[in-house]
Design an enzyme around this catalytic site. Sequence first.
Site, PDB file in Angstrom:
ATOM      1  N   ASP A  27       0.650  -1.320  -0.045  1.00  0.00           N
ATOM      2  CA  ASP A  27       0.148  -0.006  -0.034  1.00  0.00           C
ATOM      3  C   ASP A  27       0.842   1.249   0.233  1.00  0.00           C
ATOM      4  O   ASP A  27       1.985   1.405   0.559  1.00  0.00           O
ATOM      5  CB  ASP A  27      -0.782   0.076   1.217  1.00  0.00           C
ATOM      6  CG  ASP A  27      -2.062   0.845   1.128  1.00  0.00           C
ATOM      7  OD1 ASP A  27      -2.309   1.149  -0.012  1.00  0.00           O
ATOM      8  OD2 ASP A  27      -2.429   1.638   2.113  1.00  0.00           O
ATOM      9  N   HIS A  44       2.164   3.400  -9.227  1.00  0.00           N
ATOM     10  CA  HIS A  44       2.093   1.868  -9.600  1.00  0.00           C
ATOM     11  C   HIS A  44       3.028   1.377 -10.320  1.00  0.00           C
ATOM     12  O   HIS A  44       3.604   0.215 -10.105  1.00  0.00           O
ATOM     13  CB  HIS A  44       0.578   1.545 -10.068  1.00  0.00           C
ATOM     14  CG  HIS A  44      -0.322   1.937  -9.506  1.00  0.00           C
ATOM     15  ND1 HIS A  44      -0.894   1.360  -8.074  1.00  0.00           N
ATOM     16  CD2 HIS A  44      -1.644   2.813  -9.442  1.00  0.00           C
ATOM     17  CE1 HIS A  44      -1.891   2.196  -7.435  1.00  0.00           C
ATOM     18  NE2 HIS A  44      -2.171   2.901  -8.400  1.00  0.00           N
ATOM     19  N   LEU A 136      10.248 -20.714  -5.217  1.00  0.00           N
ATOM     20  CA  LEU A 136       9.531 -19.720  -4.559  1.00  0.00           C
ATOM     21  C   LEU A 136       8.078 -19.833  -5.292  1.00  0.00           C
ATOM     22  O   LEU A 136       8.029 -19.867  -6.486  1.00  0.00           O
ATOM     23  CB  LEU A 136       9.880 -18.301  -4.650  1.00  0.00           C
ATOM     24  CG  LEU A 136       8.975 -17.232  -4.163  1.00  0.00           C
ATOM     25  CD1 LEU A 136       8.885 -17.336  -2.650  1.00  0.00           C
ATOM     26  CD2 LEU A 136       9.535 -15.843  -4.657  1.00  0.00           C
TER      27      LEU A 136
HETATM   28  C1  IPE Z   1      -1.644   0.228  -3.178  1.00  0.00           C
HETATM   29  O1  IPE Z   1      -1.463   1.700  -3.441  1.00  0.00           O
HETATM   30  C2  IPE Z   1      -1.781  -0.484  -4.581  1.00  0.00           C
HETATM   31  C3  IPE Z   1      -3.325  -0.546  -4.827  1.00  0.00           C
HETATM   32  C4  IPE Z   1      -4.344  -0.634  -4.179  1.00  0.00           C
HETATM   33  C5  IPE Z   1      -3.314  -1.119  -6.310  1.00  0.00           C
HETATM   34  P1  IPE Z   1      -2.921   2.723  -3.302  1.00  0.00           P
HETATM   35  O2  IPE Z   1      -2.975   3.008  -4.718  1.00  0.00           O
HETATM   36  O3  IPE Z   1      -3.715   2.314  -2.602  1.00  0.00           O
HETATM   37  O4  IPE Z   1      -1.865   3.907  -2.732  1.00  0.00           O
HETATM   38  P2  IPE Z   1      -2.523   4.892  -1.782  1.00  0.00           P
HETATM   39  O5  IPE Z   1      -3.071   4.108  -0.540  1.00  0.00           O
HETATM   40  O6  IPE Z   1      -3.593   5.511  -2.638  1.00  0.00           O
HETATM   41  O7  IPE Z   1      -1.371   5.841  -1.340  1.00  0.00           O
HETATM   42  C1  IPE Z   2      -5.715  -2.819  -0.665  1.00  0.00           C
HETATM   43  O1  IPE Z   2      -5.184  -1.615  -0.333  1.00  0.00           O
HETATM   44  C2  IPE Z   2      -5.590  -3.513  -1.716  1.00  0.00           C
HETATM   45  C3  IPE Z   2      -4.183  -3.686  -2.337  1.00  0.00           C
HETATM   46  C4  IPE Z   2      -3.057  -3.189  -1.910  1.00  0.00           C
HETATM   47  C5  IPE Z   2      -4.284  -4.154  -3.846  1.00  0.00           C
HETATM   48  P1  IPE Z   2      -6.224  -0.269  -0.771  1.00  0.00           P
HETATM   49  O2  IPE Z   2      -5.459   0.809  -0.735  1.00  0.00           O
HETATM   50  O3  IPE Z   2      -7.167  -0.493  -1.785  1.00  0.00           O
HETATM   51  O4  IPE Z   2      -7.075  -0.519   0.715  1.00  0.00           O
HETATM   52  P2  IPE Z   2      -7.876   0.509   1.416  1.00  0.00           P
HETATM   53  O5  IPE Z   2      -8.810   1.335   0.503  1.00  0.00           O
HETATM   54  O6  IPE Z   2      -6.948   1.265   2.156  1.00  0.00           O
HETATM   55  O7  IPE Z   2      -8.618  -0.391   2.413  1.00  0.00           O
HETATM   56 MG    MG Z   3      -3.993   2.138  -0.491  1.00  0.00          MG
END
Ligand code: IPE
Ligand code: IPE
Ligand code: MG
Length: 254
Positions: A27, A44, A136
């Site tokens: 995240d 991403h 792995l």
């Molecule tokens: C995690 O990073 C990746 C996905 C959920 C696909 P985020 O895109 O959620 O990044 P933040 O939480 O908005 O910074």
């Molecule tokens: C969880 O992250 C999903 C992934 C990392 C793919 P999100 O950023 O989507 O989750 P929330 O919105 O913080 O719960």
């Molecule tokens: Mg996120």
Amino acid sequence: MPSHPDGIRAPQIAADQMPSHVAVIMDGNGRWAEQRGLPRHEGHRAGIAAVYEMVYGALEIGLRHLTVYMFSTENWKRGTEEITTILGATQRELDEGPLRDMNVRQRWSGRPDKLPEDLVHSLRREEHRTRTRTGLTLTTCINYGGRDEITRTAAALAQAAREGEVDPHLLGEDDFARHLPHPDMPDVDLLWRTGNEQRTSNFLPWHAAYAELYFTPGYWPDNDRSDLWQAITEYSRRQRRHGAVPTPLTSPEN
Ligand code: IPE
Ligand code: IPE
Ligand code: MG
């Protein structure tokens, strides 16, 4: 496999302190990009490089199972460009990324519906092509939802009951586990979330029921294999009890 840029080597972890299965909620990609004045999708792209780092780190330290949360069933709520970047970057990784020729068995967990057909094809192709590899097991969760997984398992069990294969009165946890979409996935020992949030966001509720939880503040693209090693080192110091009383070093009876 490229070594760590600063020459950092994997720590030695005693075999009985080593997790078998680490699952990661990657995240903070969006906030990483926003912090730099970049569009979210750049986060991403940068996040994929961190995935490679974790795989190198897992191979170096001898981890058996690494599972990464790439796209959740809830992430469809995001904008089209962001969704396209996440799914497109995953497809490029499968089709031409550096993990293709490493000793990595690639698997996919999630639902096929709503995903681009090409991506589903690449995911299944790599699953088949790498199925006998031993280094792995890397499970990528795409269009994955924990409740969805449990619901599908319940449906499979209901079907088996209707066909007379199982008796609902005798169902146990093992019967449930055998009907999961990936019955051979082991329990998660360590669940690590980056990005400064302390929640599990519908990730692996069955497998992580007894996982050690580990939350770190940094955004995902800022992590490298040394952060995975740090997570595993922290895990190795935890005492897992699974509901029992801690075992004394020497017991008076012996
Ligand atoms: C995690 O990073 C990746 C996905 C959920 C696909 P985020 O895109 O959620 O990044 P933040 O939480 O908005 O910074
Ligand atoms: C969880 O992250 C999903 C992934 C990392 C793919 P999100 O950023 O989507 O989750 P929330 O919105 O913080 O719960
Ligand atoms: Mg996120």
